[in-house]
Motif scaffolding. Sequence first.
Motif, PDB file in Angstrom:
ATOM      1  N   SER A  11     -32.332  60.932  30.447  1.00 35.94           N
ATOM      2  CA  SER A  11     -31.556  60.284  31.494  1.00 35.94           C
ATOM      3  C   SER A  11     -30.404  59.554  30.838  1.00 35.94           C
ATOM      4  CB  SER A  11     -32.417  59.295  32.288  1.00 35.94           C
ATOM      5  OG  SER A  11     -31.650  58.653  33.288  1.00 35.94           O
ATOM      6  N   SER A  12     -29.179  59.958  31.168  1.00 35.86           N
ATOM      7  CA  SER A  12     -27.995  59.402  30.521  1.00 35.86           C
ATOM      8  C   SER A  12     -28.120  59.614  29.019  1.00 35.86           C
ATOM      9  CB  SER A  12     -27.828  57.925  30.897  1.00 35.86           C
ATOM     10  OG  SER A  12     -26.614  57.414  30.400  1.00 35.86           O
ATOM     11  N   ASP A  13     -28.111  58.547  28.228  1.00 37.93           N
ATOM     12  CA  ASP A  13     -28.218  58.676  26.776  1.00 37.93           C
ATOM     13  C   ASP A  13     -29.605  58.305  26.257  1.00 37.93           C
ATOM     14  OD1 ASP A  13     -25.514  59.486  26.251  1.00 37.93           O
ATOM     15  OD2 ASP A  13     -24.887  57.430  26.658  1.00 37.93           O
TER      16      ASP A  13
ATOM     17  N   ASN B  85     -28.285  69.954  30.413  1.00 39.07           N
ATOM     18  CA  ASN B  85     -27.350  68.966  30.944  1.00 39.07           C
ATOM     19  C   ASN B  85     -26.060  69.703  31.305  1.00 39.07           C
ATOM     20  OD1 ASN B  85     -25.297  66.944  31.225  1.00 39.07           O
ATOM     21  ND2 ASN B  85     -26.572  65.504  30.077  1.00 39.07           N
TER      22      ASN B  85
ATOM     23  N   LYS C 267     -36.469  58.606  37.652  1.00 35.93           N
ATOM     24  CA  LYS C 267     -35.321  57.985  36.990  1.00 35.93           C
ATOM     25  C   LYS C 267     -34.643  56.921  37.845  1.00 35.93           C
ATOM     26  CE  LYS C 267     -34.757  62.106  34.219  1.00 35.93           C
ATOM     27  NZ  LYS C 267     -34.008  63.351  33.961  1.00 35.93           N
TER      28      LYS C 267
END
Length: 297
Positions: free
Chosen positions: A15-17, A272, A65
């Motif tokens: 999730s994201s970074d 992604n 998330k």
Amino acid sequence: MNPHFYGKGYQFDISSDTLIILDGYAIDTLFHVYDLKTNKIIGKFGNIGDAPFQVGSPGPFYWKKNSNRIIIPDYVSLNLKEFEVNKALKNDAYKPAIINHPQDLSVVFFQPLNDSTFITRQLDQTDDLLVTFNQNKVLDTLGKWFDNKDPIILFDKFQQYYYINNKHPSQNRFVASYFSYDIIQIVDGETGETIIVQGPDKISYRDNKDEFLAYRWTQTTEDYIYASYIGEFANSDPNATQYAQEIHVISWEGEHIAKLELDVPIRYSHVNEKEGLIYALADDENGNFVKFELPEL
């Protein structure tokens, strides 16, 4: 990223970074959290053990998330454990919430449909594909098993291997992949109608009793299904890889869009689309966490 930090990864999500890897072979801590910008570890959480708030035998996890919570089935205590990730990272004595489910229901690959309802694969002797359930009971069934006229034959018995389910991010549609079949099954959650997608090689299982093809892990996005694909290999060959070296891109209408060939076999992957990357746990000599470029589809 070198695996000596996290042992042998079993499953992961991003999730994201932030990367969370489940070390399904751990003897102490389950989850390892990393910063993908620096490739440095943020922390660990989730204790292995038989105590009520520990996990005796973990299954595949689901990361909610929007609330940064992770839910994982425990095959020993026969319930689900829910971790608030931030709190678990800060507190060594953190106790996850316990979510019960019907004791006669085997929950393996699952997803929450809302705060109180879940969906999992069916494992009883009926031909139902998926079941929805809450803490108290099974609520409904969804879809039917794929009726394979050319099954794998092992030890003179029909063997229906377990499958993995995944949900469309925003629609009431589901994907099932049978562990040892080259079949993707797309199920409409409203009508129960099914689309069957077969792999490209179409080798007869009856003619190849020691060899088979398979779609393993799937990931769903708004437009596509990404399915890791294992080509033909022989069970009796100790040198043959049992992991995927291709990812097939399939539309929700059941059309093959692309075949992505990888230079190392992988155990698990995450696509992604925004960044144009595929992350994976590699089944190479070092077992590294790796990434590939995702070509434009």
